[in-house]
Design an enzyme around this catalytic site. Structure first.
Site, PDB file in Angstrom:
ATOM      1  N   MET B 113       0.840  -1.202   0.000  1.00  9.83           N
ATOM      2  CA  MET B 113       0.000   0.000   0.000  1.00  9.83           C
ATOM      3  C   MET B 113       0.877   1.255   0.000  1.00  9.83           C
ATOM      4  SD  MET B 113      -2.882  -1.086  -0.458  1.00  9.83           S
ATOM      5  CE  MET B 113      -3.501   0.583  -0.627  1.00  9.83           C
ATOM      6  N   ASP B 128       0.137  17.876 -11.310  1.00 14.69           N
ATOM      7  CA  ASP B 128       0.008  19.226 -10.743  1.00 14.69           C
ATOM      8  C   ASP B 128       1.050  20.175 -11.309  1.00 14.69           C
ATOM      9  OD1 ASP B 128      -0.963  21.228  -8.937  1.00 14.69           O
ATOM     10  OD2 ASP B 128       0.827  20.872  -7.729  1.00 14.69           O
TER      11      ASP B 128
END
Lengths: 151, 275
Positions: B113, B128
């Site tokens: 994870m 971004d």
């Protein structure tokens, strides 16, 4: 900022200092240390010694030691040359040159680098004497010298 | 079919109690891709982007994100990661950037994870940083590529499954547990000895299969390796019990408890005597 070599060839300390200071006007102090092969160590009559290292890790450790010195003192240059292979008494083993603006940083950093080199850089000496060959043992005094710099 | 461990017997989500799981060295690798216009890619690679060094920023963002995974994914355990790395590569076939992440720890839960979060956030950061010049960028292929350590054994992603109705079945078939069928793909470790240790052993390098250690339940740490070596070779007792013995993993000074992984070079040597 720093240059590190592990080599079997001899070195010329004068040339190395000249190279380090060439074209520089900001350096106010240079200190250097040179280590030589003695004919008397754990046993007398040392005829020669063989220096072994761990290629890759040795250079890595010397770089780390240089970085540590650079973070502790305002240094303007570091040059380390360490020889490996077979060396005979009076041969030069190691050269450390440190440049800074003022002498104290250069003295201390040079001392520091040697203390750390002796205890953290993977080099090993095997001495060849008239009474046989043996691996040189590490000295407590070297460890104590390195411990002085602990922060 | 394996049970979903995050769902309890009442069908409610819960955090798995891992306190009885064995402590092992766990590694996970994940990746993601960001497809973009060739012009955008050129801008990034030339470092000419208005927002500065895109790749360096994305890499740091990925590393930071891995450390915060437990805050983002509800049932994830907070972990003491021992290593996080994020690398970004140009992929001209996309065109775009391929992100590869690696997370490592010695502990009781897997780190996939964390690796996925690192890759995802690195991809988001790329978006971004570049959205002003290219809004059509596509983030895709976020996936786990490899897992090492832990109860379910080692696992590698194989790129064979096709998106058919048999997806689940194909997935299981093609993503074989390494321990079953592709054992030879786990790299061994290389153990080196220097100076008097080498003279004593008359050997300067041993290649050790990690599975051998795992089968006998030796932990994948320096201490575990030492125990294994001493058990296998009697002459190792003198060498590995030497006072002041030093050890390095991949040229980094290490300790008894330091974990290693497949492909690592481990060196044992006596106290150093240079200068």
């Amino acid at each position: 900022m720093f240059k590190i070599n592990v080599q079997s060839e001899p070195f010329d300390a004068g040339k190395e200092i000249a190279q380090l200071t060439e074209g520089r006007t900001d350096i106010g102090a240079i200190t250097s240390f040179i280590g030589l092969v003695r004919d008397f160590n754990e046993r007398p009559e040392v005829k020669a010694l063989t220096l072994e290292h761990y290629p890759g890790m040795t250079e890595h450790q010397l770089k780390k030691i240089s970085q540590e010195a650079q973070s502790r003192w305002p240094l303007l240059g570091i040059r380390i040359i360490h020889r490996v292979g077979r060396l005979e008494p009076s041969d030069l083993i190691v050269l450390v040159i440190v440049a800074s603006a003022h002498r104290q940083a250069a003295f201390d950093a040079c001392n520091f680098i040697m203390d750390y080199l002796k205890t953290q850089a993977p080099f090993w000496k095997k001495e060849h004497t008239s009474s046989g060959d043996y691996w040189v043992s590490s000295r407590v005094s070297d460890t104590e010298a390195a411990n002085r710099w602990r922060v | 079919m394996t049970q979903l461990t995050h769902i309890d017997s009442n069908g409610q989500a819960h955090m798995v109690d891992v306190s009885l799981k064995q402590i092992t060295t766990r590694v996970a690798r994940a990746s993601a891709t960001v497809t973009m216009n060739q012009n955008t890619l050129d801008l990034i690679l030339k470092g000419k982007h208005a927002k500065g060094d895109v790749l360096a920023t994305a890499r740091i963002a990925g590393i930071q994100a891995a450390k915060r995974t437990a805050e983002l994914i509800p049932l994830c355990h907070p972990l003491m990661l021992s290593k996080v790395s994020v690398d970004l590569y140009e992929d001209t076939s996309l065109p775009g950037i391929r992100i590869e992440s690696l997370c490592k720890l010695t502990g009781q839960t897997g780190v996939e994870m964390e690796a996925l979060t690192a890759a995802s956030v690195a991809a988001l950061t790329l978006y971004d940083m570049c959205k002003a010049v290219d809004k059509t960028m596509i983030i895709s292929d976020i996936r786990v590529n490899e897992k090492q350590g832990g109860k379910s054994g080692d696992w590698l992603y194989t790129d064979k499954q096709t998106s058919t109705t048999h997806e689940t079945k194909d997935f299981e078939k093609n993503n074989i547990k390494v321990s079953d069928e592709i054992n030879q793909d786990i790299k061994p470790i290389y153990v080196r000895f220097f100076a008097e240790l080498r003279d004593h052993l008359k050997e300067d390098e041993l290649t050790i299969q990690i599975e051998e250690l795992m089968e006998k339940n030796f932990p994948l740490t320096i201490e575990g390796l030492s125990q294994y070596l001493k058990e296998k070779y009697s002459e190792m007792n003198t060498v590995l019990n030497r006072s002041g013995l030093m050890v390095a993993i991949n040229h980094q000074v290490s300790e008894k408890k330091s974990p290693f992984s497949a492909g690592d070079e481990i060196a044992f040597f006596p106290p150093v005597t240079g200068g």
